[in-house]
Design a protein around this motif. Structure first.
Motif, PDB file in Angstrom:
ATOM      1  N   SER A 576       0.817  -1.222   0.000  1.00 60.23           N
ATOM      2  CA  SER A 576       0.000   0.000   0.000  1.00 60.23           C
ATOM      3  C   SER A 576       0.843   1.262   0.000  1.00 60.23           C
ATOM      4  N   LEU A 577       2.142   1.140  -0.182  1.00 63.05           N
ATOM      5  CA  LEU A 577       3.039   2.279  -0.040  1.00 63.05           C
ATOM      6  C   LEU A 577       2.761   3.351  -1.086  1.00 63.05           C
ATOM      7  N   GLU A 578       2.622   4.593  -0.621  1.00 57.90           N
ATOM      8  CA  GLU A 578       2.374   5.714  -1.513  1.00 57.90           C
ATOM      9  C   GLU A 578       3.533   6.698  -1.550  1.00 57.90           C
ATOM     10  N   TYR A 579       4.332   6.731  -0.491  1.00 60.54           N
ATOM     11  CA  TYR A 579       5.443   7.673  -0.432  1.00 60.54           C
ATOM     12  C   TYR A 579       6.640   6.998   0.217  1.00 60.54           C
ATOM     13  N   LEU A 580       7.811   7.057  -0.452  1.00 57.89           N
ATOM     14  CA  LEU A 580       9.037   6.452   0.062  1.00 57.89           C
ATOM     15  C   LEU A 580      10.204   7.396  -0.191  1.00 57.89           C
ATOM     16  N   ASN A 581      10.909   7.772   0.883  1.00 57.75           N
ATOM     17  CA  ASN A 581      12.068   8.653   0.791  1.00 57.75           C
ATOM     18  C   ASN A 581      13.275   7.954   1.406  1.00 57.75           C
ATOM     19  N   LEU A 582      14.221   7.557   0.543  1.00 57.38           N
ATOM     20  CA  LEU A 582      15.464   6.918   0.974  1.00 57.38           C
ATOM     21  C   LEU A 582      16.664   7.791   0.636  1.00 57.38           C
ATOM     22  N   ALA A 583      16.459   9.088   0.464  1.00 59.12           N
ATOM     23  CA  ALA A 583      17.510   9.994   0.013  1.00 59.12           C
ATOM     24  C   ALA A 583      18.631  10.104   1.030  1.00 59.12           C
ATOM     25  N   GLU A 584      19.821  10.496   0.531  1.00 64.61           N
ATOM     26  CA  GLU A 584      20.989  10.786   1.360  1.00 64.61           C
ATOM     27  C   GLU A 584      21.364   9.609   2.244  1.00 64.61           C
ATOM     28  N   ASN A 585      21.472   8.432   1.638  1.00 62.98           N
ATOM     29  CA  ASN A 585      21.974   7.249   2.321  1.00 62.98           C
ATOM     30  C   ASN A 585      23.094   6.634   1.480  1.00 62.98           C
ATOM     31  N   LYS A 586      23.352   5.356   1.646  1.00 58.76           N
ATOM     32  CA  LYS A 586      24.433   4.702   0.912  1.00 58.76           C
ATOM     33  C   LYS A 586      23.942   3.447   0.201  1.00 58.76           C
ATOM     34  N   PHE A 587      22.697   3.457  -0.226  1.00 59.47           N
ATOM     35  CA  PHE A 587      22.175   2.328  -0.982  1.00 59.47           C
ATOM     36  C   PHE A 587      22.878   2.250  -2.339  1.00 59.47           C
ATOM     37  N   SER A 588      23.113   1.042  -2.789  1.00 61.00           N
ATOM     38  CA  SER A 588      23.841   0.842  -4.046  1.00 61.00           C
ATOM     39  C   SER A 588      23.115  -0.192  -4.891  1.00 61.00           C
ATOM     40  N   GLY A 589      23.770  -0.599  -5.984  1.00 59.33           N
ATOM     41  CA  GLY A 589      23.134  -1.524  -6.901  1.00 59.33           C
ATOM     42  C   GLY A 589      22.251  -0.779  -7.882  1.00 59.33           C
ATOM     43  N   VAL A 590      21.309  -1.465  -8.442  1.00 55.59           N
ATOM     44  CA  VAL A 590      20.412  -0.850  -9.422  1.00 55.59           C
ATOM     45  C   VAL A 590      19.172  -0.303  -8.719  1.00 55.59           C
ATOM     46  N   VAL A 591      18.521   0.629  -9.378  1.00 55.71           N
ATOM     47  CA  VAL A 591      17.258   1.173  -8.858  1.00 55.71           C
ATOM     48  C   VAL A 591      16.255   0.026  -8.785  1.00 55.71           C
ATOM     49  N   PRO A 592      15.548  -0.113  -7.661  1.00 57.89           N
ATOM     50  CA  PRO A 592      14.584  -1.223  -7.549  1.00 57.89           C
ATOM     51  C   PRO A 592      13.594  -1.219  -8.707  1.00 57.89           C
ATOM     52  N   SER A 593      13.381  -2.374  -9.277  1.00 58.78           N
ATOM     53  CA  SER A 593      12.451  -2.486 -10.401  1.00 58.78           C
ATOM     54  C   SER A 593      11.078  -2.981  -9.967  1.00 58.78           C
ATOM     55  N   LYS A 594      11.017  -3.659  -8.831  1.00 59.26           N
ATOM     56  CA  LYS A 594       9.735  -4.139  -8.317  1.00 59.26           C
ATOM     57  C   LYS A 594       9.226  -3.146  -7.290  1.00 59.26           C
ATOM     58  N   ILE A 595       8.368  -2.268  -7.747  1.00 54.50           N
ATOM     59  CA  ILE A 595       7.859  -1.171  -6.924  1.00 54.50           C
ATOM     60  C   ILE A 595       6.353  -1.307  -6.834  1.00 54.50           C
ATOM     61  N   PRO A 596       5.773  -1.102  -5.650  1.00 52.99           N
ATOM     62  CA  PRO A 596       4.314  -1.248  -5.533  1.00 52.99           C
ATOM     63  C   PRO A 596       3.562  -0.287  -6.451  1.00 52.99           C
ATOM     64  N   LYS A 597       2.481  -0.769  -7.027  1.00 54.68           N
ATOM     65  CA  LYS A 597       1.679   0.020  -7.967  1.00 54.68           C
ATOM     66  C   LYS A 597       1.084   1.264  -7.323  1.00 54.68           C
ATOM     67  N   SER A 598       0.988   1.268  -5.994  1.00 56.68           N
ATOM     68  CA  SER A 598       0.353   2.386  -5.292  1.00 56.68           C
ATOM     69  C   SER A 598       1.259   3.598  -5.143  1.00 56.68           C
ATOM     70  N   GLN A 600       3.177   6.933  -5.152  1.00 60.71           N
ATOM     71  CA  GLN A 600       2.956   8.260  -5.715  1.00 60.71           C
ATOM     72  C   GLN A 600       4.219   9.099  -5.673  1.00 60.71           C
ATOM     73  N   GLY A 601       5.011   8.934  -4.612  1.00 61.17           N
ATOM     74  CA  GLY A 601       6.248   9.695  -4.482  1.00 61.17           C
ATOM     75  C   GLY A 601       7.405   8.771  -4.168  1.00 61.17           C
ATOM     76  N   LEU A 602       8.461   8.787  -5.007  1.00 58.42           N
ATOM     77  CA  LEU A 602       9.635   7.931  -4.819  1.00 58.42           C
ATOM     78  C   LEU A 602      10.876   8.814  -4.886  1.00 58.42           C
ATOM     79  N   ILE A 603      11.612   8.896  -3.761  1.00 55.67           N
ATOM     80  CA  ILE A 603      12.789   9.757  -3.666  1.00 55.67           C
ATOM     81  C   ILE A 603      13.981   8.897  -3.291  1.00 55.67           C
ATOM     82  N   LEU A 604      14.940   8.758  -4.216  1.00 52.72           N
ATOM     83  CA  LEU A 604      16.163   7.966  -4.004  1.00 52.72           C
ATOM     84  C   LEU A 604      17.396   8.852  -4.177  1.00 52.72           C
TER      85      LEU A 604
END
Length: 875
Positions: A576-598, A600-604
């Motif tokens: 049910s996720l509508e807003y996700l903010n993971l900015a200013e961290n140290k995540f690596s790899g590729v941008v997640p491709s499996k994202i919930p259809k719900s 609305q806001g995705l900040i990486l």
């Protein structure tokens, strides 16, 4: 229960006595000894035929039962005729067919709180049951009509109401009547009208100059939340002498309260709040001895607070606020012994003593929002027991007041921004344990929360000096804000601890801007109710599990600005996720491709994601905000990401609690409050290449576009002029070329604009919002010309040969000034050698030097500056 539903039930209470009286004579239809009248049943069937019934409410409306046994229908036990139809709050849709008004003995009709969208007389499907053209002449029995809160219903014709000559109560609140300019005359044709409610009807004309309206019986008038924007109408003070309730709140009314209000001697309730009324608060208001509810809050009154208002001994609810009021609150306010609710706000000040509360024995709600201070005996025991205390922005501190500990019936406590820094910990947490809603924000309270258990449903304690570890929370806690404190330790102490067997009921948690450490705990089973989580701006540092199950049913999560890391991040389990903010961290790899259809806001933003932008983003139907800036992404911008109106338009995150998030636009942080998500795309500071997909410039509702600091090439499409809602545009530091489209001047809402450091050519377009931007928006494009680049014009009279000649002359000028400089240095050195051998020459020289040094400095500076300009222009 939402406000609309509450209003619906309030309107029903107003006729409760009428229904009780009817119940002495009438019985429910199923108990009637008579069969349903054929005409009544036919009229009901015509009505039903035009109604959409998604929840099958009309399942009992069949030929197997006579209509007196149908759900929502009541009949007279004596005559068998339908007298009452109550279909309120049943989610019914479609049309209201006025065949109902053919029911001869119908006295009560309630269709409120549904989704009807039209009123009609269409009955072609039942031609044999058609209503005769003169049928309105018989509609004289209806006494109560409620169509309120059918918010899609617009009435363009109110003439049919004039035939309801027996009507006593009419409620059309929240129905669109904006086209009605003569609504007042129509209502005045109802001679027995006692109650008229037209709140939130978008009415614009209140006829302020009309002197008299024939409301001889009116007792209640509710015209709140319309769009009148005029003076108080003259006719209001000449209506029925029996009028007791007037509500004109939230209408933009202006001017002063006229003394003619004294004509309404039986007035019990007067609401003029949330308007623009000016002048002093009249002291003659103290003569309204029957007033029980007086609300004057949120106006523009000036002057002092009249002490005569202390004479209104009947008042039970009293509210006044204005930013232009001055002076103190008079002691006479303490004489209102019937007062249950007191609201004082605005710019009043002064010291409140025990005299201000001396006889307020019945007070239940105390709201003081002015800069009052208190002079109360530490052992003072108030004469009241309050349910609500709101003393924000008063001067309570530095110590939490002792008299507040005496309030044993408290449900709501707000002492935000009141200067409190110290508490009696033994008594303070015991008091709060029994209070349902607590606001302590923006104080300086110092306390260790490590061993505290919080029990209230709603807790806001942000912006204090709380230290130690996170507290425990009971299963009662629904909303908790501990942001902007100095709390440390792991978050698992709060989320993973169980008190008893029940699951944690926490729905909203904000512990941002603290000193928390550790990682994201793996205890999602204990946090099934958690929907909104903010842990941003802490010191979390562990590797995040590839499959976070902490917020499986969550709506919004902000982990911005920590030291979280992880590869192959998996977020598809957030259904049910509508807003996700993971900015200013140290995540690596590729941008997640499996994202919930719900989503609305995705900040990486500001991580170490690499590779291409995944094409799976194209299949996110609700996406409105995408920020992938400051990563290591490469490749081109996929054109499919802009299909199907993706990122086009604005939406709201679907919950009813405030949830802010931060974006960086043109290097500065912008905070958005309340879950509002604008159309935004930020792919800046990556390694993206190729051309900007033309489809991007078709997103006419996009508010922010930032593609700066990449390797993009090509031209800007002329379609950019159609992006009329664009407020932020940054395409700087790329390799874009060609002319700037003239259509860009159509972007009238631009507040931030940057095309610098590209390869644009030609003349800068003029007009519109572009006129407000300086040369920094275009710097680094050597082939651009025209304002605001004042050093380079676009005159078409200068040809290429003249430009070359100018270049030759510039070279000669450069050589000339270089020669002057060399000669000057050589002569100066020879002259200086002579000075070293003669003391007299040295004395004469330094006197001469004192006279000309300023002139020489200015001369050399001007020549060198001219030399630099000539050299720059020759390149």
């Amino acid at each position: 229960m939402n406000e609309s539903t509450m209003d619906c039930y309030t309107s029903k209470i107003s006729v409760l006595l009428l229904l009780l009286l009817s119940a002495m004579v009438l019985h429910k239809g199923k108990c009637s000894t008579h069969s349903c009248n054929g005409k009544d049943q036919s009229a009901l069937l015509i009505f039903k035929h035009h109604v959409i019934d998604p929840f099958n409410y009309f399942s009992s409306w069949s030929d197997e039962k006579h209509c007196c046994a149908w759900k929502g229908v009541w009949c007279s036990n004596v005559t068998g005729r339908v007298t009452t139809l109550d279909l309120s709050n049943q989610y019914l849709e479609g049309e209201i067919n006025l065949s109902l008004l053919q029911i001869e003995f119908l006295t009560y009709l309630n269709l409120s709180c549904n989704r009807f969208s039209a009123i009609s007389l269409r009955n072609s499907e039942y031609q044999s049951l058609a209503i005769p053209s003169n049928a309105y002449a018989n509609f004289s029995s209806l006494k109560y009509l409620d169509l309120s809160f059918n918010e899609d219903l617009q009435l363009d014709n109110l003439q049919w109401l004039s035939h309801l000559s027996s009507l006593k109560c009419l409620n059309l609140s929240a129905i669109n009547l904006q086209s009605q300019t003569n609504w007042l005359q129509t209502m005045a044709m109802l001679p027995f009208l006692l109650e008229l409610r037209l709140s939130m009807c978008r009415l614009k004309n209140i006829n302020p100059s009309v002197m008299f309206v024939n409301f001889t019986s009116l007792a209640t008038l509710d015209l709140s939340q319309n769009n009148f924007y005029s003076d108080l109408p003259y006719w209001l003070f000449n209506v029925s002498s029996d009028i007791s309730h007037i509500d004109l709140s939230s209408n933009g009314l202006r001017g002063q309260i006229p003394k003619a209000l004294l004509n309404l001697r039986k007035l019990k309730s007067l609401r003029l709040d949330d308007n623009a009324l000016t002048g002093p608060i009249p002291d003659w208001l103290g003569k309204h001895q029957h007033l029980q509810n007086l609300n004057l809050t949120e106006n523009l009154f000036n002057g002092s607070f009249p002490s005569s208002l202390g004479n209104l001994s009947s008042l039970t609810q009293f509210g006044v606020s204005s930013d232009s009021l001055s002076g103190n609150l008079p002691n006479s306010i303490g004489q209102l012994f019937n007062l249950r609710s007191l609201y004082i706000g605005g710019s009043l000040s002064g010291v409140l003593s025990e005299k201000h509360f001396s006889k307020l024995f019945n007070l239940e709600s105390l709201v003081l929002l002015s800069a009052f201070s208190f002079d109360l005996d530490p052992n003072w025991i108030p004469p009241f027991q309050l349910r609500e205390i709101d003393l924000r922005n008063t001067i309570l501190g530095p110590t939490f007041p002792e008299w507040l500990y005496t309030q044993r019936t408290l449900e709501t406590l707000d002492v935000s921004s009141s200067g409190i820094s110290s508490i009696n910990a033994d008594r303070f947490w015991v008091l709060l344990a029994n209070v349902r809603s607590i606001r302590l924000s923006k104080n300086k309270i110092s306390a260790d929360l490590s061993n505290v258990t919080l029990n209230s449903e709603y807790i806001i304690m942000n912006n204090n000096n709380f230290t130690g570890g996170l507290p425990l929370v009971s299963t009662n806690v629904f909303y908790l804000d501990l942001s902007y404190n100095f709390l440390s330790g792991p978050i698992s102490h709060l989320l993973c601890s169980k008190l008893g067997r029940e699951m944690n009921a926490l729905y909203y948690l904000d512990v941002s801007h603290n000193l928390l450490t550790g990682g994201i705990p793996d205890c999602g089973e204990n946090c099934r109710a958690l929907a909104l989580l903010k842990i941003n701006n802490n010191k979390l540092g562990d590797e995040t599990p590839s499959s976070m199950d902490l917020l499986n049913e969550g709506i919004g999560m902000d982990l911005n600005n920590n030291n979280l890391s992880g590869n192959s991040l998996e977020i598809s389990n957030f259904k049910s996720l509508e807003y996700l903010n993971l900015a200013e961290n140290k995540f690596s790899g590729v941008v997640p491709s499996k994202i919930p259809k719900s989503i609305q806001g995705l900040i990486l933003r500001g991580n170490e994601f690499s590779g291409n932008i995944p094409a799976e983003l194209c299949s996110l139907p609700s996406l409105r905000l995408l920020d992938l800036s400051q990563n290591k992404l490469s490749g081109s911008i996929p054109s499919c990401i802009l299909n199907n109106s993706l990122l086009d338009g604005a939406g709201t995150i679907e919950y009813h609690l405030e949830f802010s998030f931060e974006l960086f636009l043109r290097g500065r942080e912008v905070v958005f409050q309340g879950g509002w998500v604008l159309g935004m795309l930020d792919l800046s500071t990556n390694n993206l290449s190729g051309e900007i997909p033309p489809q991007l410039f078709n997103l006419t509702q996009l508010s922010a576009l930032n593609l700066s600091r990449n390797h993009l090439v090509g031209k800007i499409s002329s379609n950019i002029g159609g992006m009329t809602n664009l407020e932020w545009l940054d395409l700087s530091n790329n390799h874009l070329s060609g002319e700037i489209p003239s259509s860009i001047s159509n972007l009238s809402f631009l507040s931030s604009f940057n095309l610098s450091y590209n390869h644009f050519t030609g003349e800068i377009p003029l007009g519109g919002q572009l006129q407000s931007f300086d040369s920094w928006s275009y710097v680094g494009n050597p082939e651009l010309c025209g304002p605001p680049l004042l050093t380079k014009n676009c005159s078409e009279e200068v040809n290429h040969e003249e430009a070359q000649q100018d270049g030759s002359n510039d070279s000669l000028n450069e050589s000339f000034y270089i020669g002057i400089g060399v000669g000057y240095v050589a002569g100066f050195c020879g002259f200086w050698h002579s000075l070293l051998l003669s003391r007299a020459w040295r004395r004469i020289y330094f006197q001469f030097l004192d006279n000309i040094i300023d002139w020489l400095y200015v001369f050399v500076a001007l020549k060198l500056n001219k030399f630099c300009e000539l050299r720059a222009s020759s390149r």
